[in-house]
Write a protein that holds these residues in place. Sequence first.
Motif, PDB file in Angstrom:
ATOM      1  N   ARG A   1       6.196  -6.023  -9.021  1.00 31.25           N
ATOM      2  CA  ARG A   1       6.625  -5.534  -7.704  1.00 31.25           C
ATOM      3  C   ARG A   1       5.750  -4.388  -7.232  1.00 31.25           C
ATOM      4  O   ARG A   1       5.390  -4.290  -6.063  1.00 31.25           O
ATOM      5  CB  ARG A   1       8.084  -5.101  -7.767  1.00 31.25           C
ATOM      6  CG  ARG A   1       9.005  -6.288  -7.947  1.00 31.25           C
ATOM      7  CD  ARG A   1      10.430  -5.918  -7.826  1.00 31.25           C
ATOM      8  NE  ARG A   1      10.700  -5.326  -6.518  1.00 31.25           N
ATOM      9  CZ  ARG A   1      11.889  -4.843  -6.174  1.00 31.25           C
ATOM     10  NH1 ARG A   1      12.872  -4.885  -7.055  1.00 31.25           N
ATOM     11  NH2 ARG A   1      12.082  -4.315  -5.000  1.00 31.25           N
ATOM     12  N   VAL A   2       5.428  -3.502  -8.142  1.00 32.28           N
ATOM     13  CA  VAL A   2       4.587  -2.368  -7.740  1.00 32.28           C
ATOM     14  C   VAL A   2       3.194  -2.862  -7.348  1.00 32.28           C
ATOM     15  O   VAL A   2       2.607  -2.399  -6.366  1.00 32.28           O
ATOM     16  CB  VAL A   2       4.489  -1.313  -8.865  1.00 32.28           C
ATOM     17  CG1 VAL A   2       3.577  -0.175  -8.449  1.00 32.28           C
ATOM     18  CG2 VAL A   2       5.867  -0.769  -9.211  1.00 32.28           C
ATOM     19  N   ARG A   3       2.678  -3.810  -8.120  1.00 32.23           N
ATOM     20  CA  ARG A   3       1.348  -4.335  -7.783  1.00 32.23           C
ATOM     21  C   ARG A   3       1.346  -4.992  -6.417  1.00 32.23           C
ATOM     22  O   ARG A   3       0.423  -4.823  -5.628  1.00 32.23           O
ATOM     23  CB  ARG A   3       0.896  -5.359  -8.822  1.00 32.23           C
ATOM     24  CG  ARG A   3       0.458  -4.729 -10.113  1.00 32.23           C
ATOM     25  CD  ARG A   3       0.136  -5.783 -11.146  1.00 32.23           C
ATOM     26  NE  ARG A   3       0.158  -5.201 -12.463  1.00 32.23           N
ATOM     27  CZ  ARG A   3       0.614  -5.783 -13.549  1.00 32.23           C
ATOM     28  NH1 ARG A   3       1.109  -7.003 -13.467  1.00 32.23           N
ATOM     29  NH2 ARG A   3       0.601  -5.168 -14.701  1.00 32.23           N
ATOM     30  N   GLN A   4       2.414  -5.752  -6.156  1.00 30.23           N
ATOM     31  CA  GLN A   4       2.524  -6.397  -4.847  1.00 30.23           C
ATOM     32  C   GLN A   4       2.586  -5.359  -3.746  1.00 30.23           C
ATOM     33  O   GLN A   4       1.931  -5.496  -2.716  1.00 30.23           O
ATOM     34  CB  GLN A   4       3.803  -7.226  -4.777  1.00 30.23           C
ATOM     35  CG  GLN A   4       3.648  -8.647  -5.244  1.00 30.23           C
ATOM     36  CD  GLN A   4       5.011  -9.319  -5.364  1.00 30.23           C
ATOM     37  OE1 GLN A   4       5.916  -9.042  -4.579  1.00 30.23           O
ATOM     38  NE2 GLN A   4       5.144 -10.172  -6.355  1.00 30.23           N
ATOM     39  N   ALA A   5       3.375  -4.329  -3.994  1.00 28.61           N
ATOM     40  CA  ALA A   5       3.516  -3.283  -2.980  1.00 28.61           C
ATOM     41  C   ALA A   5       2.170  -2.641  -2.689  1.00 28.61           C
ATOM     42  O   ALA A   5       1.800  -2.409  -1.541  1.00 28.61           O
ATOM     43  CB  ALA A   5       4.514  -2.238  -3.456  1.00 28.61           C
ATOM     44  N   ILE A   6       1.429  -2.360  -3.743  1.00 24.66           N
ATOM     45  CA  ILE A   6       0.129  -1.724  -3.562  1.00 24.66           C
ATOM     46  C   ILE A   6      -0.821  -2.648  -2.815  1.00 24.66           C
ATOM     47  O   ILE A   6      -1.624  -2.212  -1.985  1.00 24.66           O
ATOM     48  CB  ILE A   6      -0.454  -1.313  -4.923  1.00 24.66           C
ATOM     49  CG1 ILE A   6       0.357  -0.137  -5.467  1.00 24.66           C
ATOM     50  CG2 ILE A   6      -1.922  -0.940  -4.818  1.00 24.66           C
ATOM     51  CD1 ILE A   6      -0.141   0.397  -6.777  1.00 24.66           C
ATOM     52  N   ALA A   7      -0.709  -3.937  -3.104  1.00 25.29           N
ATOM     53  CA  ALA A   7      -1.558  -4.913  -2.421  1.00 25.29           C
ATOM     54  C   ALA A   7      -1.278  -4.933  -0.926  1.00 25.29           C
ATOM     55  O   ALA A   7      -2.142  -5.295  -0.119  1.00 25.29           O
ATOM     56  CB  ALA A   7      -1.355  -6.303  -3.015  1.00 25.29           C
ATOM     57  N   GLU A   8      -0.072  -4.519  -0.552  1.00 28.80           N
ATOM     58  CA  GLU A   8       0.284  -4.493   0.862  1.00 28.80           C
ATOM     59  C   GLU A   8      -0.241  -3.269   1.589  1.00 28.80           C
ATOM     60  O   GLU A   8      -0.171  -3.178   2.814  1.00 28.80           O
ATOM     61  CB  GLU A   8       1.812  -4.531   1.023  1.00 28.80           C
ATOM     62  CG  GLU A   8       2.418  -5.892   0.723  1.00 28.80           C
ATOM     63  CD  GLU A   8       3.944  -5.861   0.867  1.00 28.80           C
ATOM     64  OE1 GLU A   8       4.431  -5.275   1.863  1.00 28.80           O
ATOM     65  OE2 GLU A   8       4.622  -6.396  -0.026  1.00 28.80           O
ATOM     66  N   LEU A   9      -0.738  -2.319   0.842  1.00 29.32           N
ATOM     67  CA  LEU A   9      -1.259  -1.114   1.481  1.00 29.32           C
ATOM     68  C   LEU A   9      -2.612  -1.410   2.115  1.00 29.32           C
ATOM     69  O   LEU A   9      -3.385  -2.200   1.575  1.00 29.32           O
ATOM     70  CB  LEU A   9      -1.462  -0.002   0.453  1.00 29.32           C
ATOM     71  CG  LEU A   9      -0.245   0.643  -0.195  1.00 29.32           C
ATOM     72  CD1 LEU A   9      -0.708   1.665  -1.226  1.00 29.32           C
ATOM     73  CD2 LEU A   9       0.640   1.307   0.839  1.00 29.32           C
ATOM     74  N   PRO A  10      -2.892  -0.763   3.243  1.00 24.33           N
ATOM     75  CA  PRO A  10      -4.237  -0.879   3.801  1.00 24.33           C
ATOM     76  C   PRO A  10      -5.251  -0.421   2.759  1.00 24.33           C
ATOM     77  O   PRO A  10      -4.989   0.507   1.986  1.00 24.33           O
ATOM     78  CB  PRO A  10      -4.216   0.098   4.984  1.00 24.33           C
ATOM     79  CG  PRO A  10      -2.780   0.242   5.339  1.00 24.33           C
ATOM     80  CD  PRO A  10      -2.000   0.054   4.071  1.00 24.33           C
ATOM     81  N   GLU A  11      -6.395  -1.073   2.743  1.00 24.68           N
ATOM     82  CA  GLU A  11      -7.407  -0.834   1.716  1.00 24.68           C
ATOM     83  C   GLU A  11      -7.720   0.640   1.481  1.00 24.68           C
ATOM     84  O   GLU A  11      -7.751   1.119   0.348  1.00 24.68           O
ATOM     85  CB  GLU A  11      -8.689  -1.592   2.110  1.00 24.68           C
ATOM     86  CG  GLU A  11      -9.739  -1.634   1.007  1.00 24.68           C
ATOM     87  CD  GLU A  11      -9.275  -2.358  -0.243  1.00 24.68           C
ATOM     88  OE1 GLU A  11      -8.530  -3.352  -0.118  1.00 24.68           O
ATOM     89  OE2 GLU A  11      -9.632  -1.916  -1.355  1.00 24.68           O
ATOM     90  N   LYS A  12      -7.963   1.355   2.572  1.00 19.41           N
ATOM     91  CA  LYS A  12      -8.348   2.765   2.456  1.00 19.41           C
ATOM     92  C   LYS A  12      -7.246   3.581   1.774  1.00 19.41           C
ATOM     93  O   LYS A  12      -7.520   4.423   0.925  1.00 19.41           O
ATOM     94  CB  LYS A  12      -8.617   3.368   3.846  1.00 19.41           C
ATOM     95  CG  LYS A  12     -10.005   3.080   4.369  1.00 19.41           C
ATOM     96  CD  LYS A  12     -11.005   4.149   3.949  1.00 19.41           C
ATOM     97  CE  LYS A  12     -12.425   3.627   3.942  1.00 19.41           C
ATOM     98  NZ  LYS A  12     -12.856   3.087   5.259  1.00 19.41           N
ATOM     99  N   GLN A  13      -6.018   3.310   2.172  1.00 19.07           N
ATOM    100  CA  GLN A  13      -4.907   4.066   1.592  1.00 19.07           C
ATOM    101  C   GLN A  13      -4.822   3.814   0.091  1.00 19.07           C
ATOM    102  O   GLN A  13      -4.668   4.732  -0.710  1.00 19.07           O
ATOM    103  CB  GLN A  13      -3.584   3.659   2.252  1.00 19.07           C
ATOM    104  CG  GLN A  13      -3.444   4.131   3.690  1.00 19.07           C
ATOM    105  CD  GLN A  13      -2.097   3.754   4.273  1.00 19.07           C
ATOM    106  OE1 GLN A  13      -1.184   3.344   3.557  1.00 19.07           O
ATOM    107  NE2 GLN A  13      -1.966   3.871   5.585  1.00 19.07           N
TER     108      GLN A  13
END
Lengths: 253, 185
Positions: free
Chosen positions: B124-136
Amino acid sequence: MTMINPEQTQELLADYVLGEVTPAQAEAVQQMLLDQPELQAEINSLQETLALLALSLPDSSPPADLKERILQLAETKTIPVSPQIVPIWRSEKFIAQLNLKTLAIGAVALSIIGVLGFSNYRLQQRIAVLENQNNLAKIIDQSSGYNHLVNLHGTDNAPQANGAVVVMPKNEQVTMMLYNLPPLSEEQIYHLWAIRNGEKIDCGQFRPDAQGRVIKELPLEDVMMTSTQLLVTIESSQPSFGGTGTTVMVGQI
Amino acid sequence: MLSQQTDTEVYAALKEGNSQALAVLYDRYGEVVYRLCLRMLTNAQEAEDLTQEVFLNLWRNPTYNPHRGSFLAFFSTLTRSRAIDRHRRSQAQWRMQERWGRNQTSEDRRDLMDKLALNEMSDRVRQAIAELPEKQKTVLEMAYFDGLSQSEISAGLQIPLGSVKTHKRNALLKLRKILNNLVEE
């Protein structure tokens, strides 16, 4: 004090949790928390979110036997040790040489320091008033410079012998703990030597107790800081140019 | 059965000298700690050594206070702090910033009860991070795992300092939003 809107509050708290605020801003946040304690929950959820980052790392497992090793080391002492000196191994080389056995001996050696409570460890007194690990690490870093733990192993002349030497430069002393040393006759005495550039330098002499044990503090010779090896030998107790006796223990620095 | 109890209960047993409790906490958090060490020290042997050190220190000098947050938060902060210390001692140029992990009071229960929970949460955390804009995502990771300061990140990514701060903050806020029910009660 200017009023800030909820969005700005949220941003400020996020910055606070991320460690990106000035001291003045940090104070402002502390004040806000006093005035609006419900903001605590906000900070907390940000904190917890951050903690989850560690979970995002790729799957990788520690070696299967690590658990067993940790449990064994935890069980090694039966005497509880209060927060005490943690060895600070500075050099990469030293860390690279660490393996389970040396760590185990080191752990036992240090726990013994803790139990015997050498009162002239200035570090020990400082540690007693510290409350958490973060500060502990910082203080030791500042004050100690370098603490070296050197493990000593018996040679074929004394295969059961083992022990360690803890070098504490700030206290200008060395604490030596040796076990299972063979008994000596009246004409014999043990010497500790530091080896540097092929040269043997005498660091002290001692006799074991009835159990073959030596626990002794010696003054720190500068030479120890730059030597590569420690030796324990049996020498004649008559004054002479030493260094010709039988080597019973060796330790790599 | 110790392995069925909450982190707080297991921790209480550990403080009383129950080594089974240490075993349970290792089962729950050993891998997380190891991963964090591996990422920050980039060397498997050192990661192993530090993992061992962290757990042994937990055993010998337990300082977790359940009222201040989850065990995960405490333990990951502690691990990160130790990893930074190791770097400080072994690499003079590596200036790691240790400003994170100010503990505040809270009652929060999110235990990694077992390997399944660890895997689920990790996903879940990995998925969440994948949803972040690249720069963030990049900025946050550089700050958290590489311990880089804002100016170092700014130089590394060739973006203005102000942007770094904004990205970092927005990353955290967005991450929290996505992971809402993992973070809240």
